[in-house]
Design a protein around this motif. Structure first.
Motif, mmCIF file in Angstrom:
data_model
loop_
_atom_site.group_PDB
_atom_site.id
_atom_site.type_symbol
_atom_site.label_atom_id
_atom_site.label_comp_id
_atom_site.label_asym_id
_atom_site.label_seq_id
_atom_site.Cartn_x
_atom_site.Cartn_y
_atom_site.Cartn_z
ATOM 1 N N VAL A 20 0.847 -1.208 0.000
ATOM 2 C CA VAL A 20 0.000 0.000 0.000
ATOM 3 C C VAL A 20 0.880 1.255 0.000
ATOM 4 N N ALA A 21 1.973 1.211 0.793
ATOM 5 C CA ALA A 21 2.874 2.377 0.871
ATOM 6 C C ALA A 21 3.489 2.668 -0.495
ATOM 7 N N CYS A 22 4.046 1.622 -1.150
ATOM 8 C CA CYS A 22 4.692 1.836 -2.454
ATOM 9 C C CYS A 22 3.711 2.436 -3.465
ATOM 10 N N LEU A 23 2.500 1.902 -3.496
ATOM 11 C CA LEU A 23 1.503 2.417 -4.443
ATOM 12 C C LEU A 23 1.200 3.894 -4.165
ATOM 13 N N SER A 24 1.088 4.230 -2.867
ATOM 14 C CA SER A 24 0.657 5.595 -2.522
ATOM 15 C C SER A 24 1.692 6.642 -2.929
ATOM 16 N N CYS A 38 -8.508 -1.525 -3.673
ATOM 17 C CA CYS A 38 -7.522 -2.130 -2.755
ATOM 18 C C CYS A 38 -7.519 -1.382 -1.413
ATOM 19 N N LEU A 39 -7.596 -0.031 -1.470
ATOM 20 C CA LEU A 39 -7.583 0.763 -0.228
ATOM 21 C C LEU A 39 -8.820 0.456 0.615
ATOM 22 N N PHE A 40 -9.999 0.370 -0.042
ATOM 23 C CA PHE A 40 -11.220 0.078 0.730
ATOM 24 C C PHE A 40 -11.134 -1.318 1.355
ATOM 25 N N LYS A 41 -10.530 -2.238 0.613
ATOM 26 C CA LYS A 41 -10.406 -3.612 1.120
ATOM 27 C C LYS A 41 -9.497 -3.656 2.342
ATOM 28 N N VAL A 57 -3.080 3.100 4.441
ATOM 29 C CA VAL A 57 -4.354 3.329 3.739
ATOM 30 C C VAL A 57 -4.769 4.789 3.948
ATOM 31 N N CYS A 58 -4.706 5.254 5.202
ATOM 32 C CA CYS A 58 -5.057 6.658 5.489
ATOM 33 C C CYS A 58 -4.145 7.609 4.723
ATOM 34 N N GLN A 59 -2.843 7.302 4.732
ATOM 35 C CA GLN A 59 -1.875 8.158 4.030
ATOM 36 C C GLN A 59 -2.206 8.227 2.532
ATOM 37 N N ALA A 60 -2.563 7.055 1.945
ATOM 38 C CA ALA A 60 -2.882 7.016 0.510
ATOM 39 C C ALA A 60 -4.128 7.844 0.218
ATOM 40 N N LEU A 61 -5.120 7.782 1.102
ATOM 41 C CA LEU A 61 -6.348 8.558 0.897
ATOM 42 C C LEU A 61 -6.062 10.068 0.996
ATOM 43 N N VAL A 62 -5.150 10.428 1.904
ATOM 44 C CA VAL A 62 -4.748 11.846 2.017
ATOM 45 C C VAL A 62 -4.100 12.305 0.712
ATOM 46 N N LEU A 63 -3.192 11.469 0.174
ATOM 47 C CA LEU A 63 -2.488 11.840 -1.063
ATOM 48 C C LEU A 63 -3.452 11.905 -2.244
ATOM 49 N N LEU A 64 -4.416 10.976 -2.287
ATOM 50 C CA LEU A 64 -5.418 10.999 -3.361
ATOM 51 C C LEU A 64 -6.296 12.248 -3.266
ATOM 52 N N LEU A 65 -6.639 12.609 -2.036
ATOM 53 C CA LEU A 65 -7.477 13.798 -1.853
ATOM 54 C C LEU A 65 -6.768 15.039 -2.400
ATOM 55 N N ALA A 66 -5.428 15.081 -2.208
ATOM 56 C CA ALA A 66 -4.662 16.248 -2.683
ATOM 57 C C ALA A 66 -4.480 16.211 -4.203
ATOM 58 N N ALA A 67 -4.279 14.986 -4.768
ATOM 59 C CA ALA A 67 -3.909 14.900 -6.191
ATOM 60 C C ALA A 67 -5.103 14.631 -7.103
ATOM 61 N N ARG A 68 -6.016 13.741 -6.671
ATOM 62 C CA ARG A 68 -7.151 13.349 -7.531
ATOM 63 C C ARG A 68 -8.455 13.354 -6.739
ATOM 64 N N PRO A 69 -8.851 14.518 -6.197
ATOM 65 C CA PRO A 69 -10.048 14.537 -5.337
ATOM 66 C C PRO A 69 -11.292 14.021 -6.047
ATOM 67 N N GLU A 70 -11.342 14.227 -7.387
ATOM 68 C CA GLU A 70 -12.563 13.818 -8.109
ATOM 69 C C GLU A 70 -12.791 12.307 -8.009
ATOM 70 N N LYS A 71 -11.697 11.540 -7.794
ATOM 71 C CA LYS A 71 -11.827 10.089 -7.669
ATOM 72 C C LYS A 71 -12.453 9.693 -6.328
ATOM 73 N N LEU A 72 -12.258 10.552 -5.307
ATOM 74 C CA LEU A 72 -12.796 10.208 -3.992
ATOM 75 C C LEU A 72 -14.198 10.772 -3.781
ATOM 76 N N MET A 73 -14.549 11.837 -4.507
ATOM 77 C CA MET A 73 -15.818 12.518 -4.211
ATOM 78 C C MET A 73 -17.041 11.597 -4.315
ATOM 79 N N PRO A 74 -17.124 10.718 -5.352
ATOM 80 C CA PRO A 74 -18.303 9.842 -5.403
ATOM 81 C C PRO A 74 -18.433 8.963 -4.148
#
Length: 918
Positions: free
Chosen positions: A194-198, A218-221, A234-251
């Motif tokens: 998970v860390a490497c992917l994030s 994978c993160l939800f799992k 997982v939390c760290q990856a969600l933080v990074l996604l929120l900063a870089a690709r928020p549109e992916k998390l909004m739904p």
């Protein structure tokens, strides 16, 4: 395998030096470090280190591990050694990684990461391939070690990993591999996956984003993984996604928010901290405010609960002791960067946020980058203001601060009930966290909190009597956050009810018996000084006596903060400090400290910085102390220049610290401002001659030295021009050279000071002076491009405009033909600047240019009129010039003038008519 082999004598020498390095005596360590540094000149040094790590199993693991550590630190040498040596080192560390005991494997793993970083993965593809193969090894320890290397590499240099090698992108097969491994039965393997992917999220890696939906799945799992390290990533990856690709998390935001709220309360603090970072990131992005707004009522109370000290914090803080007599450990004292003096202009709006020094939650000053200057960096993040290392409490406080700025009164509505419960709780930890929250919300919620301050400020002043030092210290900090309200000169009653008790309370904390409270009290008092300014003058004697008494009481660390408080006081009250009684109170303790410190003691830097402020404030009253101060500064400058010269001649010496040189130049600037022509006798009495040294400083390779040297030129021009004048031909050549329309970031402050000082010099030469005339065209040829350059920082535009105006005032016939080129940009640069003498002389210059070349302003008339009406109180001379020019324009062509003015915005038309009858 490479054919390289070690020479026995060389091997023995390096081995023996490594063995000696385990001796812990300081003087031995220094000699060993020096010797190890000399080995870096041996062409195959890294091969010897790799050999000791890999091929000497009979040596102790500690010796082999030190060799591995040295190899990691010298990885850059791979780029300059022979192919044979490089090949040997690379194959040796891979061999040690595969077939060594855990300690050696760990050292070899660090070496592989360092080698990949230095060489870049594209130049060592077989290493990547071998590491990927090891992920499928039947040996679980090797599997995990290989993944650990990947995690470190992906964290340290994700962009270098995201490349094409021989027509393929390794990440295209690594990312799917990592996704599969996120299901591995071993928790450490899932965590690494998970860390490497994030780490590829912030760099927008297309190899990852091709699998973005699988990654989010994978993160939800893994979100409910029993292993805290996996949940943290997982939390760290969600933080990074929120900063870089928020549109992916909004739904999925309702699910993500639920999970993050739940995780922010996780029993494992590292998971809770990563989850809390999510709310900080969410709050910092203004585009996401609409998504965050509905969650405010649930998020804010959770953050409030996170601000209570944890048990580990309390153990570590050991906060209850009366430790004022306990000497500080040197490790408690953080290095301070001294950035030198910058000349800037104040703007009219309250844009001064972040301009003054920021002080931390326990008084620790934040270290601003040295030469940020006016680049618009977000430097008032509350996060920076918190002392010691980052933890859940500080992250929650930082998030609350940003939420307060984003949502203001709405946040207060949500927290009013919970906050009251905490502030009036019987439990001291609850009270303490409530006071921290109140301070955190100060900037954003001030308008909403203001009606409550008549209750809250007395509550905070009363809390300064709390038996718990941690409660007293946070009360100091929060009072500092509301100091600007306490110090408002609203009425005598406001002063006596809020300002005086706050001042007295904080002064009491300055002399507390707990060092943490002293630190917080001293820092909050410095904030109060900045906000109160001249309001402090009637109380100067008791304030000075308290601060001077603190010099007797304080240990090392807090003394450095006390210097800041004394310097800030001098800046705040200015020439009121000239009173002989105050000089008599303050100078003896400063001079006794000054006498105890050697010229290369780091503590001399904040002391000199403090004395620079004191000299400006005391002015001629400083005279009895001036000679030894002046002489010492000149000596430090001389010695620093000699040391730098030696360093330039033998680059293997360490580069000398520039701070002593910079702060000495700044103190001399203070003397020049405070004492003016009284400096003449000092310059005559000291050797070497200051002005000759100054000319050398102007050519110094380090920008902060030039920056302070240019400031000193300007201050000498203002205070004692006749002394400076004989040296100006050499100085002006350097000044002109420094003026650059697009300076590198680190040169901005030097360029600023150069631009400002040429204007000061021009004014002192006087009208149409023949000597200065030779520099007018070269200066204008540099200053106009700076003014017109779209990327030049605002501070540089302003200083360039002021100097063009001042040179124009003195040499209008040479500058006026250029007026059409710069008139609009000039007016735009200065219309927002607060009224002061510098602005006045610059505008008199512009008016003189317009009188000389009236056609030059024709295309910029709107901007000129806007700049005129923005003045609050122009001097009589300037106001009369405005009147004369505007009346002249009107009478020259009444119909044309009326037509032009009718197109101006109403506010400009109205003020022109009211003030100037045009």
């Amino acid at each position: 395998m490479s054919t390289w082999t070690p020479q026995p004598a060389g091997l023995q020498e390096i081995l023996q030096t490594i063995r000696d390095s385990t001796d812990t005596q300081g003087n031995v360590q220094r000699a060993i470090t020096h010797k190890l540094n000399t080995f870096t000149r041996v062409p195959d040094y890294i091969a010897y280190l790799a050999y000791i790590l890999t091929a000497l199993p009979q040596e102790e693991d500690q010796i082999r591990t030190i060799a591995g550590y040295l190899l990691k630190n010298n990885a850059r040498l791979l780029l300059s050694v022979s192919p044979e040596v490089a090949e040997y080192a690379k194959s040796a560390v891979l061999q040690a990684f595969v077939s060594s005991p855990p300690l050696i494997r760990n050292a070899a793993g660090h070496d592989i990461v360092a080698f990949l970083g230095a060489l870049e993965p594209r130049n060592w593809p077989d290493c990547l391939q071998q590491l990927v193969n090891m992920l499928d090894s039947p040996d679980p320890a090797l599997q995990e070690a290989a993944f650990s290397v990947f995690e470190k590499a992906c964290e340290d240099f994700p962009r270098k990993m995201d490349v094409e090698i021989n027509g393929t992108r390794p990440l295209d097969y690594m990312i799917p591999k990592f996704l599969v491994l996120s299901e591995h039965p071993m928790p450490k393997m899932r965590s690494h996956a998970v860390a490497c992917l994030s780490y590829f999220v912030p760099i927008n890696s297309q190899s990852l984003f091709a699998h973005i939906d699988a990654f989010i799945a994978c993160l939800f799992k893994r979100a409910s993984d029993e292993d805290p390290s996996v949940r943290r990533h997982v939390c760290q990856a969600l933080v990074l996604l929120l900063a870089a690709r928020p549109e992916k998390l909004m739904p999925e935001m309702s699910n993500v928010a639920e999970y993050m709220l739940y995780s922010t309360k996780d029993k494992n603090e590292s998971v809770a901290l990563e989850a809390c970072e999510f709310w900080l990131t969410f709050a910092e992005d203004p585009d996401l405010a609409a998504f965050l707004h509905p969650l405010l009522g649930r998020v804010a109370p959770v953050l409030l609960d996170c601000m209570i000290y944890g048990e580990d914090d309390l153990l570590w803080l050991d906060g209850d002791t009366e430790d004022t007599n306990v000497p500080d450990k040197e490790t408690d004292i953080k290095p301070r960067h001294y950035g030198g003096k910058t000349h800037g202009l104040d703007r009219d709006q309250a844009q001064a946020n972040g301009q003054e020094r920021k002080r931390g939650a326990y008084g620790e000053e934040t270290l601003d980058d040295e030469d940020e200057d006016d680049y618009d960096l977000d430097d008032d993040d509350f996060a920076d203001e918190m002392s010691t290392e980052w933890n859940l409490r500080k992250c929650a406080a930082a998030a609350l601060d940003v939420l307060a700025v984003r949502f203001g009164p709405e946040l207060l509505n949500v927290l009013l009930g919970p906050l009251k419960n905490k502030l009036w709780s019987a439990e001291w930890l609850e009270r303490e966290s409530g006071i921290l929250a109140l301070g955190a919300m100060a900037e954003g919620c001030i308008d909403a909190i203001e009606p409550h301050l008549t209750t809250l400020v007395p509550y905070l002043i009363n809390t300064l009597n709390d038996p718990k030092p941690l409660v007293r210290s946070i009360a100091c900090w929060t009072l500092g956050r509301y100091a600007s309200w306490c110090t408002q000169p609203i009425s005598e009653q406001h002063k006596n009810t809020y300002f005086v008790p706050t001042m007295e309370g904080l002064l009491r904390m300055v002399l507390d018996d707990n060092k943490r409270v002293q630190e917080a009290g001293c820092s909050a008092f410095a904030t109060l000084e900045e906000d109160a300014g001249p309001e402090l003058v009637p109380y100067l004697e008791p304030v000075l006596r308290n601060l001077v008494f603190a010099f007797e009481k304080y240990q090392h660390k807090n003394t450095l903060i006390l210097y800041d408080a004394v310097g800030t006081l001098a800046d705040a009250v200015g020439r009121a400090l000239q009173n002989p009684a105050y000089v008599e109170i303050l100078m003896p303790p400063l001079t006794s400290r000054w006498a105890k410190l050697s010229d290369n003691d780091d503590d001399l830097i904040p002391l000199l910085e403090c004395i620079a402020s004191v000299t400006i404030a005391m002015g001629p009253a400083f005279s009895p102390y001036a000679l030894p101060v002046f002489q010492r500064c000149v000596n430090i400058i001389h010695q620093s220049l000699l040391m730098y010269q030696a360093y330039q001649q033998s680059p293997d010496l360490d580069e000398p610290d520039k701070s002593f040189l910079v702060v000495s130049l700044d103190l001399l600037s203070g003397l020049a401002q405070g004492m003016g022509m009284h400096l003449e006798t000092l310059i005559g009495q000291t050797s070497p001659n200051l002005l000759q040294l100054l000319t050398v400083c102007l050519k110094h390779p380090q920008a902060p030295v030039r920056q302070s040297a240019y400031a000193l030129v300007g201050d000498l021009a203002m205070g004692c021009f006749q002394l400076l004048r004989p040296h100006l031909p050499a100085i002006m050549a350097e000044l002109i050279e420094q003026l650059d329309p697009e300076p590198k970031v680190e040169f901005i402050s030097a360029c600023n000071n150069a631009a400002w000082s040429v204007g000061e010099v021009a004014l002192r030469y006087g009208r149409d002076d023949l000597e200065f005339q030779q520099w007018v065209n070269p200066l204008i040829a540099r200053l106009i491009p700076i003014l017109l350059h779209p990327k030049a920082p605002r501070s540089l535009h302003e200083n360039a405009a002021v100097s063009i105006g001042r040179i124009g005032l003195m040499h209008p016939s040479i500058v006026a033909p250029h007026l059409p080129e710069f008139a609009q940009a000039w007016c735009l640069a200065l219309y927002e600047i607060r009224d002061n003498e510098e602005k006045d002389s610059a505008f008199r210059g512009l008016c003189t240019l317009v009188q000389t070349n009236p056609a030059g302003i024709a295309k910029s008339l709107l901007w000129f009129c806007n700049a005129i009406i923005r003045w609050h109180q122009p001097s009589a001379e300037l106001n009369s010039m405005f009147q004369q020019l505007l009346s002249g324009f009107k009478h020259h062509d009444e119909a044309g003038w009326a037509a032009q003015v009718s197109s101006f915005p109403p506010v400009i038309q109205e003020r022109l008519a009211t003030r100037y009858g045009v």
